[in-house]
Design a protein around this motif. Structure first.
Motif, PDB file in Angstrom:
ATOM      1  N   LEU A  97      42.037  47.694  40.993  1.00  0.00           N
ATOM      2  CA  LEU A  97      41.367  46.241  41.707  1.00  0.00           C
ATOM      3  C   LEU A  97      42.101  45.185  40.905  1.00  0.00           C
ATOM      4  O   LEU A  97      42.265  43.947  41.966  1.00  0.00           O
ATOM      5  CB  LEU A  97      39.804  46.194  40.978  1.00  0.00           C
ATOM      6  CG  LEU A  97      39.034  47.358  41.972  1.00  0.00           C
ATOM      7  CD1 LEU A  97      37.444  47.383  41.435  1.00  0.00           C
ATOM      8  CD2 LEU A  97      39.284  47.288  43.321  1.00  0.00           C
ATOM      9  N   ARG A  98      42.673  44.925  40.051  1.00  0.00           N
ATOM     10  CA  ARG A  98      43.374  43.831  39.335  1.00  0.00           C
ATOM     11  C   ARG A  98      44.605  43.695  40.008  1.00  0.00           C
ATOM     12  O   ARG A  98      45.078  42.568  40.582  1.00  0.00           O
ATOM     13  CB  ARG A  98      43.724  44.177  37.939  1.00  0.00           C
ATOM     14  CG  ARG A  98      44.270  42.928  37.215  1.00  0.00           C
ATOM     15  CD  ARG A  98      44.582  43.193  35.658  1.00  0.00           C
ATOM     16  NE  ARG A  98      45.297  44.047  35.424  1.00  0.00           N
ATOM     17  CZ  ARG A  98      44.595  45.227  34.798  1.00  0.00           C
ATOM     18  NH1 ARG A  98      43.445  45.357  34.542  1.00  0.00           N
ATOM     19  NH2 ARG A  98      45.388  46.106  34.274  1.00  0.00           N
ATOM     20  N   GLY A  99      45.124  44.825  40.400  1.00  0.00           N
ATOM     21  CA  GLY A  99      46.200  44.762  41.209  1.00  0.00           C
ATOM     22  C   GLY A  99      46.010  44.317  42.491  1.00  0.00           C
ATOM     23  O   GLY A  99      47.163  43.385  43.217  1.00  0.00           O
ATOM     24  N   ILE A 100      44.874  44.371  43.318  1.00  0.00           N
ATOM     25  CA  ILE A 100      44.667  43.673  44.483  1.00  0.00           C
ATOM     26  C   ILE A 100      44.554  42.172  44.493  1.00  0.00           C
ATOM     27  O   ILE A 100      45.247  41.527  45.229  1.00  0.00           O
ATOM     28  CB  ILE A 100      43.139  44.083  45.164  1.00  0.00           C
ATOM     29  CG1 ILE A 100      43.331  45.714  45.569  1.00  0.00           C
ATOM     30  CG2 ILE A 100      42.868  43.195  46.409  1.00  0.00           C
ATOM     31  CD1 ILE A 100      42.187  46.215  46.017  1.00  0.00           C
ATOM     32  N   GLY A 102      49.808  33.424  47.736  1.00  0.00           N
ATOM     33  CA  GLY A 102      49.147  32.146  47.692  1.00  0.00           C
ATOM     34  C   GLY A 102      47.443  32.508  48.303  1.00  0.00           C
ATOM     35  O   GLY A 102      47.095  31.461  48.688  1.00  0.00           O
ATOM     36  N   GLY A 103      47.096  33.624  48.226  1.00  0.00           N
ATOM     37  CA  GLY A 103      45.811  33.941  48.827  1.00  0.00           C
ATOM     38  C   GLY A 103      44.932  34.163  47.695  1.00  0.00           C
ATOM     39  O   GLY A 103      45.265  33.733  46.609  1.00  0.00           O
ATOM     40  N   GLU A 104      43.522  34.797  47.912  1.00  0.00           N
ATOM     41  CA  GLU A 104      42.697  35.058  46.869  1.00  0.00           C
ATOM     42  C   GLU A 104      41.825  36.494  47.479  1.00  0.00           C
ATOM     43  O   GLU A 104      41.864  36.812  48.427  1.00  0.00           O
ATOM     44  CB  GLU A 104      41.645  33.934  46.854  1.00  0.00           C
ATOM     45  CG  GLU A 104      41.088  33.698  48.360  1.00  0.00           C
ATOM     46  CD  GLU A 104      40.234  32.420  48.157  1.00  0.00           C
ATOM     47  OE1 GLU A 104      40.012  31.857  47.129  1.00  0.00           O
ATOM     48  OE2 GLU A 104      39.625  31.960  49.130  1.00  0.00           O
ATOM     49  N   ALA A 149      39.534  39.888  50.836  1.00  0.00           N
ATOM     50  CA  ALA A 149      40.893  39.110  50.600  1.00  0.00           C
ATOM     51  C   ALA A 149      41.217  38.189  51.700  1.00  0.00           C
ATOM     52  O   ALA A 149      40.810  38.539  52.564  1.00  0.00           O
ATOM     53  CB  ALA A 149      41.920  40.090  50.144  1.00  0.00           C
ATOM     54  N   ARG A 150      41.839  37.311  51.463  1.00  0.00           N
ATOM     55  CA  ARG A 150      42.444  36.141  52.582  1.00  0.00           C
ATOM     56  C   ARG A 150      43.673  35.817  52.078  1.00  0.00           C
ATOM     57  O   ARG A 150      44.008  35.327  51.198  1.00  0.00           O
ATOM     58  CB  ARG A 150      41.474  35.039  52.471  1.00  0.00           C
ATOM     59  CG  ARG A 150      41.810  34.313  53.716  1.00  0.00           C
ATOM     60  CD  ARG A 150      40.612  32.909  53.891  1.00  0.00           C
ATOM     61  NE  ARG A 150      40.954  32.103  55.023  1.00  0.00           N
ATOM     62  CZ  ARG A 150      41.564  31.177  55.248  1.00  0.00           C
ATOM     63  NH1 ARG A 150      42.501  30.922  54.038  1.00  0.00           N
ATOM     64  NH2 ARG A 150      41.948  30.649  56.239  1.00  0.00           N
ATOM     65  N   LEU A 151      44.455  36.111  52.976  1.00  0.00           N
ATOM     66  CA  LEU A 151      46.014  35.870  52.654  1.00  0.00           C
ATOM     67  C   LEU A 151      46.604  34.827  53.881  1.00  0.00           C
ATOM     68  O   LEU A 151      46.359  35.135  55.084  1.00  0.00           O
ATOM     69  CB  LEU A 151      46.846  37.163  52.910  1.00  0.00           C
ATOM     70  CG  LEU A 151      46.552  38.194  52.179  1.00  0.00           C
ATOM     71  CD1 LEU A 151      47.393  39.676  52.403  1.00  0.00           C
ATOM     72  CD2 LEU A 151      46.352  37.988  50.675  1.00  0.00           C
ATOM     73  N   PRO A 152      46.607  33.595  53.388  1.00  0.00           N
ATOM     74  CA  PRO A 152      47.296  32.635  54.351  1.00  0.00           C
ATOM     75  C   PRO A 152      48.591  32.947  55.072  1.00  0.00           C
ATOM     76  O   PRO A 152      49.322  33.396  54.563  1.00  0.00           O
ATOM     77  CB  PRO A 152      47.306  31.561  53.472  1.00  0.00           C
ATOM     78  CG  PRO A 152      47.845  31.789  51.965  1.00  0.00           C
ATOM     79  CD  PRO A 152      47.087  33.266  51.798  1.00  0.00           C
TER      80      PRO A 152
END
Length: 417
Positions: A379-382, A390-392, A406-409
């Motif tokens: 989970l830390r790797g995610i 640049g996402g979260e 997760a959201r990846l721009p």
């Protein structure tokens, strides 16, 4: 460089000041060579030849910019002479100046603007480099009582000692112009010869691959070397306590085999860590997500998937890391909750990729490595993968479920200038 010098004098003691000066002087060579075809300009003397030097090569430079390799040559030269500090591979990559051939008409146009700008600034600086020291010499001669009349410069008919006070001024002006022109040219090089959007995307992909590969190798080394040391310590202690030659022989053989395997793992990792090592093989992307879902179903989970948007059009780094994030999330579900129902949602939009993996919370919340106050490595790797792009990412209980979101721009990768 002496740190006690005033800030205004420090550029004069930096090597990059003079490499930039040389870079601009070289730009005037094209003008001087073409000036030979207009010989009359040399007979007039003064400043008129420099004006021709700044005009005559312009059409040739525009034509040269259409040749793709010219951008590569100019980029290499700019990196070596305009970028300060060491010129290793990492430093050159951080200079912001590309060294690839032109791949589009936009890049050819930027190269043409760069060549013309460098010509004009180079010819102007070359003229000052020649004329201003001559003016300083004229002032020095006038201070010594000699009349001077250098071609292209005002005549000094009434020499006087106070001309000696003016002698340093042309040299100070030349140094200031050289420093300013060099800094201006370095900034223009990053703007006009900088990487395009496609090149930045390729660079991001390369850095992402390298960082993730290094992180993976670090974990493998930790496991392999730690295991080898543990086996060695345990076997050595047992052999000493047993006091049996036969047992000691077996223990030494085990230590030898374990150490040899650890050395093999270490050598393999070091080969991959070298900069000239081959790139890792193609990694799966989100277009292969069905493979993950089938694997979870084969393990006994009921998987409900919702895939929307053009997953095949996602940038490479986002698609690959999204695949690994879904893989980590499903692995954590199977490891800590067992074969429970799982919901997977992947949505590729215009601005971002959103992914979500949910499963019932009972049975997983009690596991110390599942998240909460003691998050597991997966989970830390995610979260690390999301931050790298640049996402979260968020992991934790949510309304009776364990949720990984997760959201990846995407826009900064697709539309970066």
């Amino acid at each position: 460089m002496p740190s006690s010098l005033p800030a205004v004098l420090r550029p004069l003691f930096r090597a990059v000041t003079y490499t930039r000066w040389l870079h601009l002087l070289l730009a005037s060579v094209a003008g001087i060579l073409t000036g030979f075809f207009h010989y009359e300009t040399f007979r007039t003397g003064g400043w008129m030849p420099w004006l021709w030097f700044a005009v005559l090569p312009a059409p040739l430079l525009v034509l040269a910019a259409l040749i793709p390799v010219v951008r590569r040559v100019e980029g290499l030269q700019a990196q070596l002479l305009l970028a300060p500090g060491p010129h290793g591979r990492t430093a050159r990559a951080a200079s912001g100046i590309a060294t690839t051939p032109s791949g589009s008409w936009r890049e050819r146009g930027r190269t043409a603007v760069w060549l013309l700008m460098r010509l004009e600034v180079g010819v102007a600086l070359s003229a000052l480099t020649v004329q201003l020291p001559m003016l300083a010499g004229a002032f020095t001669m006038a201070a010594a009582g000699h009349r001077t009349h250098l071609k292209g410069l005002p005549a000094i008919e009434a020499p006087h000692w106070w001309y000696g006070l003016l002698a340093p001024l042309p040299l100070v002006l030349l140094a200031a112009v050289a420093v300013g022109a060099g800094a201006l040219t370095a900034g223009a090089a990053r703007l006009l010869l900088g990487p395009s959007a496609a090149e930045r995307l390729a660079g991001l992909e390369s850095r992402t691959e390298r960082m993730l590969e290094h992180n993976r190798l670090a974990q493998e080394l930790h496991d392999a070397i730690g295991h080898a040391l543990t086996v060695t310590v345990v076997q050595a202690g047992a052999a000493r306590a047993a006091g049996s030659p036969e047992f000691t022989e077996r223990a030494l053989a085990a230590i030898e085999d374990t150490g040899r395997q650890a050395l093999t793992d270490l050598e393999r990792a070091l080969r991959l860590l070298r900069e000239d090592a081959p790139r890792p093989a193609d990694r799966p992307t989100l277009t292969d997500a069905e493979r993950l879902l089938e694997s979870a179903r084969a393990a006994g989970s009921t998987v409900r998937a919702e895939l929307s948007g053009p997953l095949e059009a996602l940038p490479g780094p986002v698609s690959r890391e999204g695949y690994r994030m879904v893989q980590e999330a499903l692995t954590n579900v199977l490891r800590h909750a067992g074969p429970v129902p799982v919901s997977v949602r992947l949505a590729a939009g215009a601005d971002a990729l959103e992914l979500e993996v949910c499963n019932p919370l009972p049975g997983m919340a009690a596991e110390p490595g599942s998240g909460g106050r003691c998050p597991g490595r997966g989970l830390r790797g995610i979260r690390e993968r999301a931050a790298l792009l640049g996402g979260e990412a968020e992991t934790g209980p949510d309304g009776g479920e364990w949720r990984v979101r997760a959201r990846l721009p995407l826009r900064q990768l697709r539309d970066s200038p």
